[in-house]
Write a protein that holds these residues in place. Structure first.
Motif, short mmCIF file in Angstrom:
data_model
loop_
_atom_site.label_atom_id
_atom_site.label_comp_id
_atom_site.label_asym_id
_atom_site.label_seq_id
_atom_site.Cartn_x
_atom_site.Cartn_y
_atom_site.Cartn_z
N TRP A 1 0.83 -1.20 0.00
CA TRP A 1 0.00 0.00 0.00
C TRP A 1 0.87 1.26 0.00
O TRP A 1 0.58 2.22 -0.69
CB TRP A 1 -0.97 0.01 1.17
N ILE A 2 1.95 1.25 0.76
CA ILE A 2 2.87 2.40 0.76
C ILE A 2 3.43 2.60 -0.64
O ILE A 2 3.49 3.74 -1.13
CB ILE A 2 4.00 2.19 1.80
N ASP A 3 3.82 1.53 -1.30
CA ASP A 3 4.32 1.63 -2.68
C ASP A 3 3.25 2.24 -3.59
O ASP A 3 3.55 3.09 -4.43
CB ASP A 3 4.71 0.25 -3.23
N GLU A 4 2.01 1.80 -3.42
CA GLU A 4 0.91 2.30 -4.26
C GLU A 4 0.66 3.79 -4.01
O GLU A 4 0.46 4.56 -4.95
CB GLU A 4 -0.36 1.50 -4.00
N VAL A 5 0.65 4.20 -2.75
CA VAL A 5 0.42 5.60 -2.43
C VAL A 5 1.52 6.48 -3.01
O VAL A 5 1.25 7.53 -3.61
CB VAL A 5 0.31 5.80 -0.89
N ARG A 6 2.76 6.04 -2.87
CA ARG A 6 3.88 6.79 -3.45
C ARG A 6 3.76 6.89 -4.96
O ARG A 6 4.01 7.94 -5.55
CB ARG A 6 5.20 6.14 -3.07
N SER A 7 3.38 5.81 -5.58
CA SER A 7 3.20 5.81 -7.04
C SER A 7 2.11 6.79 -7.45
O SER A 7 2.28 7.55 -8.41
CB SER A 7 2.85 4.40 -7.51
N ARG A 8 1.00 6.79 -6.74
CA ARG A 8 -0.09 7.70 -7.06
C ARG A 8 0.32 9.15 -6.84
O ARG A 8 -0.07 10.03 -7.61
CB ARG A 8 -1.32 7.39 -6.20
N GLN A 9 1.11 9.41 -5.81
CA GLN A 9 1.57 10.78 -5.57
C GLN A 9 2.46 11.25 -6.70
O GLN A 9 2.36 12.40 -7.13
CB GLN A 9 2.31 10.87 -4.23
N ARG A 10 3.34 10.39 -7.18
CA ARG A 10 4.20 10.76 -8.31
C ARG A 10 3.38 11.02 -9.56
O ARG A 10 3.65 11.95 -10.31
CB ARG A 10 5.23 9.66 -8.58
N GLN A 11 2.36 10.22 -9.79
CA GLN A 11 1.52 10.38 -10.97
C GLN A 11 0.72 11.68 -10.93
O GLN A 11 0.43 12.26 -11.96
CB GLN A 11 0.55 9.21 -11.11
N ASN A 12 0.36 12.13 -9.72
CA ASN A 12 -0.48 13.31 -9.58
C ASN A 12 0.30 14.61 -9.47
O ASN A 12 -0.31 15.66 -9.33
CB ASN A 12 -1.40 13.16 -8.36
N LYS A 13 1.64 14.56 -9.51
CA LYS A 13 2.41 15.79 -9.43
C LYS A 13 2.24 16.58 -10.71
O LYS A 13 2.32 16.05 -11.81
CB LYS A 13 3.89 15.49 -9.20
N VAL A 14 2.02 17.87 -10.55
CA VAL A 14 1.85 18.76 -11.68
C VAL A 14 2.91 19.85 -11.54
O VAL A 14 3.05 20.46 -10.49
CB VAL A 14 0.44 19.40 -11.69
N PHE A 15 3.65 20.08 -12.60
CA PHE A 15 4.71 21.06 -12.54
C PHE A 15 4.22 22.47 -12.80
O PHE A 15 4.81 23.43 -12.36
CB PHE A 15 5.82 20.69 -13.52
N ALA A 16 3.14 22.59 -13.54
CA ALA A 16 2.52 23.89 -13.78
C ALA A 16 1.02 23.67 -13.81
O ALA A 16 0.55 22.64 -14.27
CB ALA A 16 2.99 24.47 -15.11
N PRO A 17 0.24 24.62 -13.30
CA PRO A 17 -1.21 24.45 -13.32
C PRO A 17 -1.74 24.38 -14.74
O PRO A 17 -1.14 24.91 -15.68
CB PRO A 17 -1.73 25.68 -12.58
N ASP A 18 -2.87 23.70 -14.91
CA ASP A 18 -3.48 23.55 -16.24
C ASP A 18 -3.70 24.91 -16.91
O ASP A 18 -3.54 25.04 -18.13
CB ASP A 18 -4.82 22.82 -16.15
N GLU A 19 -4.07 25.91 -16.13
CA GLU A 19 -4.39 27.22 -16.68
C GLU A 19 -3.17 27.92 -17.26
O GLU A 19 -3.31 28.86 -18.04
CB GLU A 19 -5.03 28.13 -15.62
N ALA A 20 -1.97 27.49 -16.89
CA ALA A 20 -0.76 28.17 -17.32
C ALA A 20 -0.63 28.21 -18.84
O ALA A 20 -0.11 29.17 -19.40
CB ALA A 20 0.47 27.52 -16.71
N GLY A 21 -1.10 27.20 -19.51
CA GLY A 21 -1.00 27.17 -20.96
C GLY A 21 -2.34 27.27 -21.65
O GLY A 21 -2.45 26.96 -22.84
N ALA A 22 -3.35 27.71 -20.95
CA ALA A 22 -4.71 27.71 -21.49
C ALA A 22 -4.86 28.59 -22.72
O ALA A 22 -5.65 28.28 -23.60
CB ALA A 22 -5.70 28.15 -20.42
N THR A 23 -4.11 29.66 -22.80
CA THR A 23 -4.32 30.60 -23.92
C THR A 23 -3.31 30.43 -25.03
O THR A 23 -3.38 31.13 -26.04
CB THR A 23 -4.25 32.05 -23.39
#
Length: 183
Positions: free
Chosen positions: A83-105
């Protein structure tokens, strides 16, 4: 009972050297492992997946289990680590380096910017809905499925689908147009 028979066949295929007592003990632990997994994951489906991973790891590493030690404790540790491995994996997958709105335009003309931003707002609002409401809204309002088709896909009666759809629409309206008030 079929699950136990199936589990026995699986153990015999993958653990021929393991004693019958160990195989029976693992099968007997399955209900307790499932209960613990659901407690860890807070989700039935994730819990079932975690039990599967735990049993697979235990089978693969059965030679590491020491006779005379508690099998349940050993398997609980395997589960906790999985479970610890799974949580860490999910956290890595959900990291965003810039918000979605940053490139919206980028690449859009002025008249389409508002439309694109609105679509992004709807996507974010949809993501906040509970799974059953999000699925109903997506099938009917986004994918254009009929109520009957959507109900069949979800495996629920039409009344349940319409209830989930109505709650989903109300929740989206409240999120997207907060000035109108909550439903």
């Amino acid at each position: 009972m079929e699950e136990i028979i199936s589990s026995e066949r699986c153990f015999e295929e993958h653990m021929p050297e393991a004693s019958r007592e160990i195989r029976e003990a693992i099968v007997a632990l399955l209900p307790r492992l499932r209960r613990f997994a659901v407690t860890l994951t807070r989700n039935q489906a994730d819990g079932d997946d975690l039990v599967q991973i735990t049993v697979e790891r235990a089978i693969a590493r059965i030679d590491r289990w020491q006779d005379g030690t508690r099998l349940d404790s050993w398997m609980y540790r395997i589960m906790k680590n999985a479970w610890i491995d799974e949580v860490r994996s999910r956290q890595r997958q959900n990291k965003v380096f810039a918000p979605d709105e940053a490139g919206a335009t980028v690449g859009f003309e002025d008249e389409t910017i508002d439309l694109r931003l609105r679509a992004m707002s709807v996507e974010k609002a949809m993501a906040t809905l509970p799974d059953e409401q999000r699925l109903a809204v997506a099938l009917v309002l986004v994918e254009g499925q009929s109520y009957r088709e959507a109900a069949d896909i979800m495996g629920v009666p039409i009344g349940t689908l319409t209830s989930r759809l109505a709650r989903g629409r109300d929740a989206l309206e409240a999120i997207l147009n907060p000035a109108k008030g909550a439903p």
